[in-house]
Write a protein that holds these residues in place. Sequence first.
Motif, PDB file in Angstrom:
ATOM      1  N   SER A 244       3.264 -28.598  34.744  1.00 39.56           N
ATOM      2  CA  SER A 244       2.686 -28.154  33.475  1.00 39.56           C
ATOM      3  C   SER A 244       2.863 -29.222  32.407  1.00 39.56           C
ATOM      4  N   GLU A 245       2.210 -28.986  31.289  1.00 39.85           N
ATOM      5  CA  GLU A 245       2.216 -29.965  30.206  1.00 39.85           C
ATOM      6  C   GLU A 245       3.103 -29.520  29.064  1.00 39.85           C
ATOM      7  N   VAL A 246       4.406 -29.618  29.208  1.00 45.48           N
ATOM      8  CA  VAL A 246       5.236 -29.276  28.057  1.00 45.48           C
ATOM      9  C   VAL A 246       5.599 -30.563  27.323  1.00 45.48           C
ATOM     10  N   LEU A 247       5.973 -30.398  26.081  1.00 42.86           N
ATOM     11  CA  LEU A 247       6.259 -31.556  25.231  1.00 42.86           C
ATOM     12  C   LEU A 247       7.484 -32.337  25.718  1.00 42.86           C
ATOM     13  N   VAL A 248       7.275 -33.631  25.930  1.00 43.94           N
ATOM     14  CA  VAL A 248       8.397 -34.505  26.284  1.00 43.94           C
ATOM     15  C   VAL A 248       8.433 -35.602  25.235  1.00 43.94           C
ATOM     16  N   ALA A 249       9.560 -35.845  24.639  1.00 50.56           N
ATOM     17  CA  ALA A 249       9.614 -36.889  23.631  1.00 50.56           C
ATOM     18  C   ALA A 249      10.996 -37.498  23.598  1.00 50.56           C
ATOM     19  N   ASN A 250      11.034 -38.787  23.342  1.00 52.75           N
ATOM     20  CA  ASN A 250      12.326 -39.423  23.264  1.00 52.75           C
ATOM     21  C   ASN A 250      12.884 -39.246  21.861  1.00 52.75           C
ATOM     22  N   LYS A 251      13.119 -38.017  21.507  1.00 51.14           N
ATOM     23  CA  LYS A 251      13.765 -37.728  20.239  1.00 51.14           C
ATOM     24  C   LYS A 251      14.601 -36.482  20.442  1.00 51.14           C
ATOM     25  N   LEU A 252      15.470 -36.220  19.504  1.00 50.45           N
ATOM     26  CA  LEU A 252      16.370 -35.100  19.705  1.00 50.45           C
ATOM     27  C   LEU A 252      15.704 -33.788  19.304  1.00 50.45           C
ATOM     28  N   PHE A 253      16.016 -32.771  20.032  1.00 52.32           N
ATOM     29  CA  PHE A 253      15.473 -31.432  19.783  1.00 52.32           C
ATOM     30  C   PHE A 253      13.952 -31.386  19.816  1.00 52.32           C
ATOM     31  N   ALA A 254      13.378 -32.057  20.788  1.00 51.05           N
ATOM     32  CA  ALA A 254      11.924 -32.018  20.922  1.00 51.05           C
ATOM     33  C   ALA A 254      11.474 -30.591  21.242  1.00 51.05           C
ATOM     34  N   THR A 255      12.275 -29.895  22.026  1.00 53.16           N
ATOM     35  CA  THR A 255      11.921 -28.528  22.403  1.00 53.16           C
ATOM     36  C   THR A 255      12.734 -27.539  21.588  1.00 53.16           C
ATOM     37  N   LEU A 256      12.050 -26.619  20.931  1.00 56.92           N
ATOM     38  CA  LEU A 256      12.799 -25.592  20.215  1.00 56.92           C
ATOM     39  C   LEU A 256      12.438 -24.191  20.673  1.00 56.92           C
ATOM     40  N   ASP A 257      11.468 -24.078  21.503  1.00 56.38           N
ATOM     41  CA  ASP A 257      11.093 -22.761  21.980  1.00 56.38           C
ATOM     42  C   ASP A 257      11.215 -22.746  23.490  1.00 56.38           C
ATOM     43  N   THR A 258      11.448 -21.562  23.990  1.00 59.30           N
ATOM     44  CA  THR A 258      11.526 -21.449  25.430  1.00 59.30           C
ATOM     45  C   THR A 258      10.128 -21.322  26.001  1.00 59.30           C
ATOM     46  N   THR A 259       9.832 -22.134  27.014  1.00 60.32           N
ATOM     47  CA  THR A 259       8.561 -21.939  27.705  1.00 60.32           C
ATOM     48  C   THR A 259       8.870 -21.547  29.138  1.00 60.32           C
ATOM     49  N   VAL A 260       7.985 -20.759  29.704  1.00 63.95           N
ATOM     50  CA  VAL A 260       8.197 -20.276  31.065  1.00 63.95           C
ATOM     51  C   VAL A 260       6.976 -20.630  31.908  1.00 63.95           C
ATOM     52  N   ARG A 261       7.205 -21.233  33.067  1.00 60.89           N
ATOM     53  CA  ARG A 261       6.113 -21.578  33.989  1.00 60.89           C
ATOM     54  C   ARG A 261       6.567 -21.309  35.413  1.00 60.89           C
ATOM     55  N   ALA A 262       5.607 -21.164  36.318  1.00 57.14           N
ATOM     56  CA  ALA A 262       5.980 -20.931  37.720  1.00 57.14           C
ATOM     57  C   ALA A 262       6.260 -22.248  38.423  1.00 57.14           C
ATOM     58  N   LEU A 263       7.250 -22.195  39.298  1.00 63.69           N
ATOM     59  CA  LEU A 263       7.572 -23.367  40.119  1.00 63.69           C
ATOM     60  C   LEU A 263       6.343 -23.722  40.949  1.00 63.69           C
ATOM     61  N   TYR A 264       6.055 -25.030  41.050  1.00 63.50           N
ATOM     62  CA  TYR A 264       4.888 -25.471  41.787  1.00 63.50           C
ATOM     63  C   TYR A 264       5.260 -26.631  42.686  1.00 63.50           C
ATOM     64  N   PRO A 265       4.867 -26.738  43.949  1.00 63.37           N
ATOM     65  CA  PRO A 265       4.099 -25.738  44.689  1.00 63.37           C
ATOM     66  C   PRO A 265       4.852 -24.401  44.751  1.00 63.37           C
ATOM     67  N   GLU A 266       4.091 -23.325  44.775  1.00 60.22           N
ATOM     68  CA  GLU A 266       4.692 -22.005  44.711  1.00 60.22           C
ATOM     69  C   GLU A 266       5.495 -21.678  45.955  1.00 60.22           C
ATOM     70  N   SER A 267       6.442 -20.769  45.756  1.00 59.43           N
ATOM     71  CA  SER A 267       7.323 -20.405  46.858  1.00 59.43           C
ATOM     72  C   SER A 267       7.384 -18.886  46.941  1.00 59.43           C
ATOM     73  N   ILE A 268       8.018 -18.399  47.995  1.00 57.39           N
ATOM     74  CA  ILE A 268       8.290 -16.979  48.129  1.00 57.39           C
ATOM     75  C   ILE A 268       9.782 -16.813  48.118  1.00 57.39           C
ATOM     76  N   PRO A 269      10.401 -16.083  47.222  1.00 57.97           N
ATOM     77  CA  PRO A 269       9.716 -15.410  46.130  1.00 57.97           C
ATOM     78  C   PRO A 269       9.161 -16.415  45.122  1.00 57.97           C
ATOM     79  N   ARG A 270       8.265 -15.929  44.284  1.00 59.34           N
ATOM     80  CA  ARG A 270       7.715 -16.786  43.248  1.00 59.34           C
ATOM     81  C   ARG A 270       8.840 -17.045  42.250  1.00 59.34           C
ATOM     82  N   ILE A 271       9.035 -18.290  41.862  1.00 61.13           N
ATOM     83  CA  ILE A 271      10.147 -18.625  40.982  1.00 61.13           C
ATOM     84  C   ILE A 271       9.621 -19.076  39.626  1.00 61.13           C
TER      85      ILE A 271
END
Length: 453
Positions: A244-271
């Motif tokens: 997925s395309e989440v924000l990556v940056a070489n700075k501190l605290f680039a991420t402030l919100d929780t994002t949720v995505r499925a593990l890919y390639p998918e597995s059983i159980p879905r993670i």
Amino acid sequence: MQKEVKERSNLALVAAVQLPNVSDAEFEASLTELRELAKTLGYDVVKTFVQKRAGFDIKAYLGEGKREEIRAFVNHESYEVEFDKAPPNINDWEIDTVLVDHEISPSQARNLEKEVGCEVMDRTMVILEIFHRNARSRAARAQVEIARLGYMAPRLREAAKLAGPQGRQRSGEGGRGAGESHTELDRRKIRDRIAELQQDILAMEAERKTQRARRQERQGLAGVALVGYTNAGKSTLMRALTGSEVLVANKLFATLDTTVRALYPESIPRILVSDTVGFIKNLPHGLVASFKSTLDEALDASLLLHVIDASDPGFERQLEVTNEVLSEIGADEVPRIRVFNKIDFVGDATAQAELEITLQSRYPDCVVMSARRPEDVAMLHKKIVEFYQQDQVEAELFLPWEAQQLRKDIYATCQVLAETSDHEGAFFKVRGEPSAINKLTESVKLSQGIKSV
Ligand SMILES: Nc1nc2c(ncn2[C@@H]2O[C@H](COP(=O)(O)OP(=O)(O)OP(=O)(O)O)[C@@H](O)[C@H]2O)c(=O)[nH]1
Ligand SMILES: [Mg+2]
């Protein structure tokens, strides 16, 4: 001719007191971190002033001599000007801000400001400012605002006090009324606003909880949370593991919100994988409390991936800070895999191999990797899937033809090892979580029960 608008310089100094119980290495690491934080805010730190002292100066944090030294520097009165890092224009520079590597009291800040002749920001304010700029979601914004208001309240009182009786009628900071009654009013306003924001957050939390419950209910999902010090590479791993395309940056605290995505390639159980806010030493108290809900995701996870930047000389301290915060929020019990990331960034091949051996012996079962190497990411992916498959059992299920709508559920929650069929229905040999298999067995029974009514 119209004068050209001067470009804002944003030059800063860093100033810090080294207390007797703080080692040189620790002190240096903290200063480096403050400079990184400053960079994140767009400052150029051109010089650092340090001083060893038994305690902070009550009046203005630094001792008198050091304050004078800074004042002279800021006002271009130093006998000899030496920069640690030269400003962009060596002939025309102006220091905007002195950044102090501790949280200091409102009166210390004001006194220091008056004396050195430019703005003073303490470590807490710097972090709050970064959080303020980076907060995107409604929940994150509300949480940051609460922390900022909590920080500002005593400082407004200080501003009013310093303005004194004559100042009450006149303007205080930024032309605002600073009279006693104004302060009272401001204080009440702040209290009300905090209460209002807290209500909002409670409502948003309730909403999040139901969403989460629904998500879990729906699929009996397995959740992994990426946690760790800021800039360790959590979001980079999140991208690599989920495509997925989440924000990556070489700075501190680039991420402030929780994002949720499925593990890919998918597995059983879905993670499901969630990316969380980074930790830092001395996170302002207001933020620790308010960011708990962001970190709640970590508590709900059945597996934590604790990401550590192995290329950072201070990584052990960062690892401890993360452990402390996790235990503060009650996540001690959640199983975790330590992921030492950025190994590609550690010296040469020999140094990398040596560090890997040390880490493997010190932290058994850890993963040493680089998020930039696809084969390493695949290895981590495999390890995560194995974690969830370790409790799986094999079972046989029979699905009568009338209950074929459950077929997709079987495939969604179990690995199907074999499928055969006869005139009555289909037989499945599956591998899955005991709970998932029980649920399927129940559903089959239920569908037959309904049919026979
Ligand atoms: N060399 C190297 N750089 C990496 C690696 N993983 C991440 N980085 C870089 O490290 C920086 C920080 O990465 P992020 O993924 O944003 O870090 P984070 O942990 O999400 O940081 P916050 O959101 O601030 O908590 C980025 O510049 C990445 O490109 C790695 O394995 N090797
Ligand atoms: Mg991030």
